[in-house]
Write a protein that holds these residues in place. Structure first.
Motif, PDB file in Angstrom:
ATOM      1  N   SER A   1       0.763  -1.457  -0.177  1.00  0.00           N
ATOM      2  CA  SER A   1      -0.533  -0.434  -0.347  1.00  0.00           C
ATOM      3  C   SER A   1       1.332   1.487  -0.299  1.00  0.00           C
ATOM      4  O   SER A   1       0.492   2.463  -1.003  1.00  0.00           O
ATOM      5  N   PHE A   2       1.869   1.241   0.606  1.00  0.00           N
ATOM      6  CA  PHE A   2       2.706   2.002   1.032  1.00  0.00           C
ATOM      7  C   PHE A   2       3.381   2.483  -0.728  1.00  0.00           C
ATOM      8  O   PHE A   2       3.048   3.329  -1.293  1.00  0.00           O
ATOM      9  N   SER A   3       3.366   1.564  -1.270  1.00  0.00           N
ATOM     10  CA  SER A   3       3.791   1.268  -3.217  1.00  0.00           C
ATOM     11  C   SER A   3       3.220   2.007  -3.542  1.00  0.00           C
ATOM     12  O   SER A   3       3.024   3.184  -4.346  1.00  0.00           O
ATOM     13  N   ALA A   4       1.890   1.453  -3.454  1.00  0.00           N
ATOM     14  CA  ALA A   4       0.436   1.906  -4.759  1.00  0.00           C
ATOM     15  C   ALA A   4       0.219   3.410  -4.670  1.00  0.00           C
ATOM     16  O   ALA A   4      -0.158   4.137  -4.920  1.00  0.00           O
ATOM     17  N   ARG A   5       0.421   3.813  -2.814  1.00  0.00           N
ATOM     18  CA  ARG A   5       0.293   5.302  -2.651  1.00  0.00           C
ATOM     19  C   ARG A   5       1.054   6.653  -3.002  1.00  0.00           C
ATOM     20  O   ARG A   5       1.148   7.159  -1.798  1.00  0.00           O
ATOM     21  N   ASN A   6       2.486   5.753  -2.778  1.00  0.00           N
ATOM     22  CA  ASN A   6       3.465   6.855  -3.210  1.00  0.00           C
ATOM     23  C   ASN A   6       3.811   7.813  -1.728  1.00  0.00           C
ATOM     24  O   ASN A   6       4.525   8.648  -1.958  1.00  0.00           O
ATOM     25  N   ALA A   7       4.058   6.845  -0.532  1.00  0.00           N
ATOM     26  CA  ALA A   7       3.633   7.003   0.411  1.00  0.00           C
ATOM     27  C   ALA A   7       5.637   6.490   0.804  1.00  0.00           C
ATOM     28  O   ALA A   7       5.670   6.785   1.981  1.00  0.00           O
ATOM     29  N   ALA A   8       6.150   6.429  -0.047  1.00  0.00           N
ATOM     30  CA  ALA A   8       7.132   5.996   1.037  1.00  0.00           C
ATOM     31  C   ALA A   8       8.704   6.846  -0.472  1.00  0.00           C
ATOM     32  O   ALA A   8       9.005   6.579  -1.819  1.00  0.00           O
ATOM     33  N   GLN A   9       9.510   7.293  -0.303  1.00  0.00           N
ATOM     34  CA  GLN A   9      10.342   8.566  -1.143  1.00  0.00           C
ATOM     35  C   GLN A   9      11.686   8.002  -0.873  1.00  0.00           C
ATOM     36  O   GLN A   9      12.497   6.900  -1.240  1.00  0.00           O
ATOM     37  N   CYS A  10      12.221   8.477   0.001  1.00  0.00           N
ATOM     38  CA  CYS A  10      13.549   8.956   0.374  1.00  0.00           C
ATOM     39  C   CYS A  10      14.243   7.565   1.528  1.00  0.00           C
ATOM     40  O   CYS A  10      15.188   7.317   1.079  1.00  0.00           O
TER      41      CYS A  10
END
Length: 178
Positions: free
Chosen positions: A100-109
């Motif tokens: 879900s973090f990947s699907a919602r672009n909730a992880a960048q750096c």
């Protein structure tokens, strides 16, 4: 005669369970848990951030409860059960949150990601279908420098809804993850 003790020479015996494996070793009295995990066990997923317990990058679970690894001394973990991002990820416990973090672009750096995932996991274990305000309150102790909290809240709500859909228990209290 000098009677002072150099704390670098003093080490205390501890027995700490980390990710299901018991470690019996000696640690310096002032060594922080996050440093012991990273330096002695090579568990680099637990990050060192502010070193004041404010940013949440060093979040671990101690006996199932959220704790800041930079505020806990390794000797204080004696006899305790520690779970890190590596242990929960390897066990597949966080797979839905990671998706879900990947699907919602909730992880960048990635600086906050391990702490956010552990915080989200603890929340969903305690409150299976949290509302968005509850999610925001829970992650308020974790600082994100680049992604923004909307995507993180969306990801946690999505994971909660998916977990509950598998169990047939969520009534939509988390609101739309869109």
């Amino acid at each position: 005669m000098d009677t002072t003790t150099d704390t670098h020479d003093l080490q205390l015996a501890v027995r700490i369970e980390v990710n299901g494996e018991v470690h019996a070793c000696r640690v310096e009295p002032r060594q922080h848990l996050v440093d012991w995990l990273r330096d002695e066990l090579g568990l680099k997923g637990t990050r060192v951030g502010c070193e004041h317990g404010v940013c949440g990058a060093c979040t671990v679970l101690i006996d199932g409860e959220i704790a800041r690894g930079c505020l806990v001394l390794a000797v204080q973990a004696d006899g305790r059960r520690i779970e890190t991002i590596e242990g929960l990820s390897d066990a597949g416990t966080l797979a839905d949150l990671q998706r879900s973090f990947s699907a919602r672009n909730a992880a960048q750096c990635g600086a906050c990601t391990s702490g956010m995932l552990l915080t989200a996991h603890a929340l969903l274990e305690r409150t299976p279908c949290p509302g968005r305000d509850t999610i925001r309150e829970q992650i308020s102790g974790n600082y994100c420098r680049c992604t923004g909290y909307h995507a993180i809240v969306d990801a946690i709500a999505l994971a909660g809804q998916e977990r509950q859909a598998r169990c047939g228990g969520c009534t939509g209290a988390a609101g739309s993850a869109a």
